[in-house]
Design a protein around this motif. Structure first.
Motif, PDB file in Angstrom:
ATOM      1  N   GLN A 105      21.509  10.176   1.254  1.00  0.00           N
ATOM      2  CA  GLN A 105      21.579  11.299   0.322  1.00  0.00           C
ATOM      3  C   GLN A 105      22.805  11.241  -0.582  1.00  0.00           C
ATOM      4  N   SER A 106      23.809  10.441  -0.217  1.00  0.00           N
ATOM      5  CA  SER A 106      24.927  10.235  -1.144  1.00  0.00           C
ATOM      6  C   SER A 106      24.486   9.399  -2.340  1.00  0.00           C
ATOM      7  N   HIS A 107      23.423   8.618  -2.149  1.00  0.00           N
ATOM      8  CA  HIS A 107      22.862   7.832  -3.248  1.00  0.00           C
ATOM      9  C   HIS A 107      21.891   8.663  -4.065  1.00  0.00           C
ATOM     10  N   ARG A 108      21.063   9.447  -3.363  1.00  0.00           N
ATOM     11  CA  ARG A 108      20.110  10.314  -4.054  1.00  0.00           C
ATOM     12  C   ARG A 108      19.899  11.555  -3.196  1.00  0.00           C
ATOM     13  N   ALA A 109      20.411  12.672  -3.667  1.00  0.00           N
ATOM     14  CA  ALA A 109      20.487  13.885  -2.844  1.00  0.00           C
ATOM     15  C   ALA A 109      19.136  14.492  -2.537  1.00  0.00           C
ATOM     16  N   ASP A 110      18.115  14.198  -3.340  1.00  0.00           N
ATOM     17  CA  ASP A 110      16.823  14.860  -3.135  1.00  0.00           C
ATOM     18  C   ASP A 110      15.905  14.095  -2.185  1.00  0.00           C
ATOM     19  N   ILE A 111      16.392  13.015  -1.562  1.00  0.00           N
ATOM     20  CA  ILE A 111      15.566  12.296  -0.593  1.00  0.00           C
ATOM     21  C   ILE A 111      15.745  12.947   0.779  1.00  0.00           C
ATOM     22  N   PRO A 112      14.712  13.584   1.309  1.00  0.00           N
ATOM     23  CA  PRO A 112      14.850  14.161   2.654  1.00  0.00           C
ATOM     24  C   PRO A 112      14.797  13.053   3.707  1.00  0.00           C
ATOM     25  N   VAL A 113      15.663  13.164   4.692  1.00  0.00           N
ATOM     26  CA  VAL A 113      15.728  12.195   5.774  1.00  0.00           C
ATOM     27  C   VAL A 113      15.669  12.943   7.097  1.00  0.00           C
ATOM     28  N   THR A 114      14.797  12.512   7.981  1.00  0.00           N
ATOM     29  CA  THR A 114      14.759  13.058   9.331  1.00  0.00           C
ATOM     30  C   THR A 114      15.759  12.271  10.166  1.00  0.00           C
ATOM     31  N   ALA A 115      16.904  12.897  10.476  1.00  0.00           N
ATOM     32  CA  ALA A 115      17.971  12.232  11.229  1.00  0.00           C
ATOM     33  C   ALA A 115      17.785  12.534  12.715  1.00  0.00           C
ATOM     34  N   VAL A 116      17.799  11.494  13.539  1.00  0.00           N
ATOM     35  CA  VAL A 116      17.492  11.663  14.961  1.00  0.00           C
ATOM     36  C   VAL A 116      18.581  11.019  15.823  1.00  0.00           C
ATOM     37  N   ASP A 117      18.772  11.600  16.989  1.00  0.00           N
ATOM     38  CA  ASP A 117      19.622  11.022  18.018  1.00  0.00           C
ATOM     39  C   ASP A 117      18.757  10.137  18.905  1.00  0.00           C
ATOM     40  N   PRO A 174       0.842  -1.194   0.000  1.00  0.00           N
ATOM     41  CA  PRO A 174       0.000   0.000   0.000  1.00  0.00           C
ATOM     42  C   PRO A 174       0.878   1.245   0.000  1.00  0.00           C
ATOM     43  N   PRO A 175       0.326   2.425  -0.229  1.00  0.00           N
ATOM     44  CA  PRO A 175       1.139   3.647  -0.170  1.00  0.00           C
ATOM     45  C   PRO A 175       1.812   3.771   1.198  1.00  0.00           C
ATOM     46  N   ILE A 176       3.117   3.944   1.203  1.00  0.00           N
ATOM     47  CA  ILE A 176       3.879   3.973   2.443  1.00  0.00           C
ATOM     48  C   ILE A 176       3.995   5.411   2.953  1.00  0.00           C
ATOM     49  N   ASP A 177       3.628   5.591   4.205  1.00  0.00           N
ATOM     50  CA  ASP A 177       3.686   6.916   4.821  1.00  0.00           C
ATOM     51  C   ASP A 177       5.016   7.200   5.504  1.00  0.00           C
ATOM     52  N   ALA A 178       5.636   6.179   6.097  1.00  0.00           N
ATOM     53  CA  ALA A 178       6.876   6.384   6.839  1.00  0.00           C
ATOM     54  C   ALA A 178       7.757   5.149   6.729  1.00  0.00           C
ATOM     55  N   VAL A 179       9.052   5.398   6.727  1.00  0.00           N
ATOM     56  CA  VAL A 179      10.064   4.338   6.704  1.00  0.00           C
ATOM     57  C   VAL A 179      11.004   4.567   7.875  1.00  0.00           C
ATOM     58  N   ARG A 211       6.976   8.899  -1.821  1.00  0.00           N
ATOM     59  CA  ARG A 211       7.468  10.051  -1.057  1.00  0.00           C
ATOM     60  C   ARG A 211       7.224   9.886   0.455  1.00  0.00           C
ATOM     61  N   PRO A 212       7.625   8.775   1.064  1.00  0.00           N
ATOM     62  CA  PRO A 212       7.366   8.576   2.494  1.00  0.00           C
ATOM     63  C   PRO A 212       8.295   9.433   3.357  1.00  0.00           C
ATOM     64  N   ARG A 213       7.904   9.627   4.609  1.00  0.00           N
ATOM     65  CA  ARG A 213       8.786  10.223   5.612  1.00  0.00           C
ATOM     66  C   ARG A 213       9.820   9.171   6.001  1.00  0.00           C
ATOM     67  N   ILE A 214      11.099   9.474   5.870  1.00  0.00           N
ATOM     68  CA  ILE A 214      12.167   8.541   6.215  1.00  0.00           C
ATOM     69  C   ILE A 214      12.837   9.025   7.490  1.00  0.00           C
ATOM     70  N   VAL A 215      12.874   8.166   8.495  1.00  0.00           N
ATOM     71  CA  VAL A 215      13.467   8.488   9.787  1.00  0.00           C
ATOM     72  C   VAL A 215      14.639   7.536  10.007  1.00  0.00           C
ATOM     73  N   ALA A 216      15.796   8.078  10.361  1.00  0.00           N
ATOM     74  CA  ALA A 216      16.997   7.256  10.560  1.00  0.00           C
ATOM     75  C   ALA A 216      17.879   7.925  11.600  1.00  0.00           C
TER      76      ALA A 216
END
Length: 352
Positions: free
Chosen positions: A185-197, A143-148, A171-176
Motif C-alpha cells: 500500500q506504500s506503492h499504491r494505497a488503494d490496493i486492499p491486502v488481506t494481511a495474515v499471521d 486468465p483473470p486472476i482471482d487471488a494472489v 482486482r484479485p484478492r491479495i493475501v500476504a
C-alpha cells in the motif's frame, strides 16, 4: 558449469556496494509497532522461534568479497513453449512462470504465487539480478486472476510493479503475511491486502481456502527494515488433495514440513524451493539445497513435488544448472522416485 571471469572479485565488490547503497535509501516498511507481542514477534520485529537468524553485514561482505559465484549465461531459455492457460479452471493444473511464480488453477479459481513479471528482482530498474528467461506465461495470456499469494517481502517474491498491473487488470484478492500490506500500500494505497499471521485462514471461494503456515526465513526491503514484516508458506485446501507452497524456507531440522503434515495431512502437491543455496555456510539456515528439499518432501508425505527458485535470477553462487543436477543426486541418495519431484522450467505444466 562456467568458470569465473578475471576481475570478478572486484566486480562483485562494486555490485555489492551499489546494492547496499541503494538499499540504504529505501524507507522502512511494515506496521510492526502496532502489532501485539507473540511467540514470533517481539514488539518491533518478527523472528523464527528457536531458529537461526539471518546472517549479518560482516558475513554478507565476507561472502561477496570471496568472489566465488559461477558465471551465468545472459540467456538460459526454457525448453518448454510459453503456456497459454485455459480461462476456465477445471481439474488441478499448475503452470510454472519462473522463479517462485506459479499459476495454480482448480476449483473454478486462478491463483498466482509470488508473481514477478519484471525484468529484475531489484529495487532498481537498471541494476540487480536480471532474469535469464522470459516468464513461462506472457502477462497478456494470463486468465483473470482471482487471488494472489505473496509469501514475503524480498524483491524476488514481492514485485510491486507486477502487483500493480494485476490489480489494475483483475482486482484479485491479495493475501500476504503481516506487514507486507504496508509495503504494497506504500506503492499504491488503494490496493486492499488481506494481511495474515501464521495460522490465518482466508476463504477464496468455491470451497477453497488458503492457510498461512510457519516456515523458516526472514524479510527486508532495505537495510533498516529487517524483519519488520512476516514471511510464510501457504497451504491451499479444497484443490485436489491440497497444495503446499513453501515460499522461501530453510530446512530448520524439518520442522516446517512436519508441521504441515501434522496440521494438514499429506498434501497432494508440494511446491518446494531448490535453488539459491551456495555457499552453504551463509545460506543453509534460510535457503534449502536440493537434498534438504527432498528430505522435506519425504517428511511431508506429499505425492508430488515441483522444484522452483532456480534458473531465472542469479541470487547466489551455484551455477545456473546446478540445482537439477543436485536434485537428481539427492533423489537417488534418498531412494525417492525421480518422477515424483521435478525441477520445473518456465512454461512447464503439471496436471493432477
Amino acid at each position: 558449469m562456467s568458470s569465473d571471469r578475471p576481475g570478478r572479485p572486484m566486480l562483485l565488490r562494486r555490485r555489492g556496494l551499489v546494492a547496499l547503497g541503494a538499499a540504504a535509501m529505501l524507507p522502512a516498511c511494515g506496521t510492526a509497532a502496532q502489532r501485539p507481542v507473540t511467540g514470533h514477534f517481539n514488539g518491533a520485529t518478527f523472528f523464527n522461534p528457536d531458529g537461526a537468524p539471518p546472517r549479518g553485514f560482516l558475513d554478507l561482505a565476507r561472502w561477496k568479497l570471496a568472489g566465488e559465484a559461477r558465471d551465468w549465461p545472459d540467456s538460459y531459455p526454457s525448453p518448454f513453449a510459453p503456456d497459454r492457460p485455459p480461462r476456465a479452471a477445471g481439474p488441478l493444473r499448475v503452470s510454472f512462470v519462473g522463479h517462485a511464480s506459479f499459476l495454480i488453477q482448480g476449483g473454478g479459481l486462478n491463483i498466482l504465487t509470488d508473481p514477478v513479471w519484471s525484468e529484475r528482482a531489484s529495487p532498481l530498474s537498471f541494476a540487480g539480478p536480471k532474469r535469464v528467461n522470459p516468464p513461462g506465461i506472457a502477462f497478456e495470456n494470463l486468465p483473470p486472476i482471482d487471488a494472489v499469494l505473496v509469501s514475503h517481502g524480498h524483491y524476488d517474491h514481492l514485485d510491486l510493479e507486477t502487483l500493480d498491473r494485476l490489480w489494475r487488470r483483475d482486482r484479485p484478492r491479495i493475501v500476504a503475511p503481516l506487514g507486507n500490506d504496508a509495503t504494497i500500500q506504500s506503492h499504491r494505497a488503494d490496493i486492499p491486502v488481506t494481511a495474515v499471521d501464521w495460522g490465518g485462514v482466508v476463504p477464496l471461494g468455491h470451497g477453497v481456502e488458503v492457510v498461512a503456515v510457519q516456515v523458516h526465513h526472514w524479510s527486508a526491503r532495505g537495510i533498516f527494515d529487517r524483519n519488520a514484516a512476516l514471511w510464510c508458506g501457504f497451504v491451499l485446501r479444497g484443490l485436489g488433495d491440497g497444495v503446499f507452497f513453501a515460499g522461501d524456507t530453510g530446512f530448520d531440522q524439518g520442522q516446517p514440513f512436519m508441521r504441515v503434515a501434522r496440521q494438514h495431512g499429506a498434501v497432494g502437491l508440494a511446491l518446494l524451493p531448490i535453488g539459491a543455496y551456495e555457499p552453504r555456510w551463509f545460506m543453509a539456515s534460510q535457503h534449502m539445497d536440493p537434498a534438504d528439499a527432498v528430505h522435506g518432501f519425504n517428511l511431508l508425505g506429499a505425492r508430488q513435488a515441483l522444484g522452483y527458485h532456480w534458473g531465472t535470477f542469479q541470487l547466489t553462487d551455484e551455477a545456473v544448472d546446478a540445482p537439477p543436477a543436485d536434485l537428481a543426486l539427492a533423489l537417488n541418495g534418498q531412494a525417492t522416485d525421480p518422477g515424483r519431484f521435478l525441477a520445473v522450467r518456465p512454461g512447464q505444466v503439471w496436471s493432477a
